[in-house]
Design an enzyme around this catalytic site. Structure first.
Site, mmCIF file in Angstrom:
data_model
loop_
_atom_site.group_PDB
_atom_site.id
_atom_site.type_symbol
_atom_site.label_atom_id
_atom_site.label_comp_id
_atom_site.label_asym_id
_atom_site.label_seq_id
_atom_site.Cartn_x
_atom_site.Cartn_y
_atom_site.Cartn_z
ATOM 1 N N TYR A 226 0.841 -1.203 0.000
ATOM 2 C CA TYR A 226 0.000 0.000 0.000
ATOM 3 C C TYR A 226 0.871 1.246 0.000
ATOM 4 C CZ TYR A 226 0.857 0.708 5.028
ATOM 5 O OH TYR A 226 1.438 0.932 6.256
ATOM 6 N N CYS A 227 0.315 2.335 -0.488
ATOM 7 C CA CYS A 227 0.984 3.645 -0.431
ATOM 8 C C CYS A 227 -0.097 4.718 -0.357
ATOM 9 C CB CYS A 227 1.913 3.845 -1.625
ATOM 10 S SG CYS A 227 1.064 3.877 -3.212
#
Ligand SMILES: [Zn+2]
Ligand SMILES: [Zn+2]
Length: 374
Positions: A226-227
């Protein structure tokens, strides 16, 4: 050298910034952007225009990024849009705001461009007290996300599968799944998903080097990345696949869209703290708790980032209210003292700073590097 380029160089020599690096003839855009920073900021704060902050990106082949930039700049300027947009052969990455009253025109323009038609907008979770951006900058870059990769055989479009917020929550509670935060340490420090691996890096380049190594021991597990908004994961998931990882997934729309999905679908929020964002707001709250500490005293809790007021230093730090007040917005007494020196002395130090730079003038974040935690 053409006349346009020559004029452009002269402007550069005078130290003037050119909005969107437009050719010199397009005076309207330039005049607007040549005002001092503070003046531009105040004008946007006081103009009373309601703005919507959003981000979007797409990996898409852009044949002539310069032409694309010029067209984009002309239209977005006429709509009063502000923000930071990168254009490259590999695609576009935009963080920006749009005046509410021009939203429909903006949306219609984006849809009219074949490269952008259907690109998902990630609307900001919250608007800050001040506008997210106060100028428009559109730059042509080598890559929309600097990755330091030179491997010609790497195919950025061979990405991992997407996970919705609901699916991502299931991954977090699954012992056979590994969750990796693909952002920098100063971002994950103020907010992250429970149990995520948070590599101790300052750039995405480093991240791409470190993560395949860190995940070697988890090669057969399910991997979820994730980012902030998804752009880094999209590339990172392709990079991991390129490096032989098969079961790679990533959170669609990043933390920003996760928050929207959680709200919409009544899911449990498993993100703790704040989501760092790259605009004037510096962060938007996702979880209610403050999980990080002040870099100046290490005691007070804080997830508010500041740039040191000494422009030579400009280091990014987390400060508690007490320290920020005590040190007047500087990262240290040294910076506070330095800023009081006569302009000529400051200039001398600034010019020669590279010779012997005191620690606090180095352009990296302050806080102690945290160890990688699983
Ligand atoms: Zn403090
Ligand atoms: Zn400082």
């Amino acid at each position: 050298m053409g006349l346009t380029m020559l004029k452009s160089r002269i402007f550069h020599l005078r130290g003037l910034r050119l909005a969107c690096m437009m050719p010199v003839q397009k005076q309207n855009y330039m005049k607007k952007d040549m005002r001092p920073r503070q003046e531009k900021k105040e004008a946007v704060i006081t103009d009373g225009i309601a703005r919507r902050t959003l981000s979007f990106y797409r990996y898409v082949k852009i044949g002539d990024p310069e032409k694309f930039r010029d067209e984009l700049c002309e239209r977005l300027t006429s709509l009063g849009c502000l923000g930071r947009i990168y254009v490259a052969h590999e695609g576009i990455n935009a963080q920006m705001n749009v005046p509410q009253h021009n939203w429909d025109q903006f949306d219609a323009y984006i849809k009219s461009r074949p490269e952008l038609n259907g690109v998902p907008y990630k609307m900001a979770v919250e608007e800050g007290d001040a506008p997210s951006f106060y100028k428009l900058m559109i730059k042509v870059k080598d890559k929309i996300v600097a990755d330091g990769l030179t491997d010609e055989s790497f195919d950025v479009t061979n990405t991992g599968a997407y996970l919705s917020a609901k699916e991502f929550n299931e991954y977090i509670s699954d012992p056979d799944a590994v969750v990796v935060d693909m952002r920098n340490a100063y971002e994950s420090e103020i907010g992250h998903f429970e149990g995520a691996i948070k590599p101790n890096v300052d750039t995405f380049r480093e991240e791409l080097k470190v993560v395949p190594e860190l995940l070697k021991v988890h090669k057969n597990k399910k991997i979820a990345l994730y980012c902030t908004g998804g752009i880094r994961c999209e590339k990172a998931s392709a990079w991991l696949k390129h490096n032989g990882f098969e079961n790679v997934h990533h959170l669609k729309g990043g933390i920003i869209d996760y928050k929207h999905q959680v709200k919409r679908e009544g899911l449990e929020n498993k993100f703790k703290g704040k989501n760092f964002v790259f605009d004037e707001r510096m962060g938007e709250r996702i979880g209610d708790e403050v999980i990080s500490h002040c870099h100046l005293c290490s005691v007070g809790k804080s997830d508010t980032h500041y740039h040191c007021k000494n422009i030579v230093c400009h280091v990014l730090f987390l400060g508690c209210e007490f320290c920020v007040q005590k040190k007047g917005g500087y990262c240290s007494y040294k910076c506070m003292t330095f800023d009081r020196l006569p302009a000529s002395v400051k200039k001398y130090f600034t010019r020669n700073a590279h010779l012997k730079k005191p620690d606090q003038f180095k352009k990296h974040r302050l806080g102690r590097k945290t160890s990688t935690i699983k």
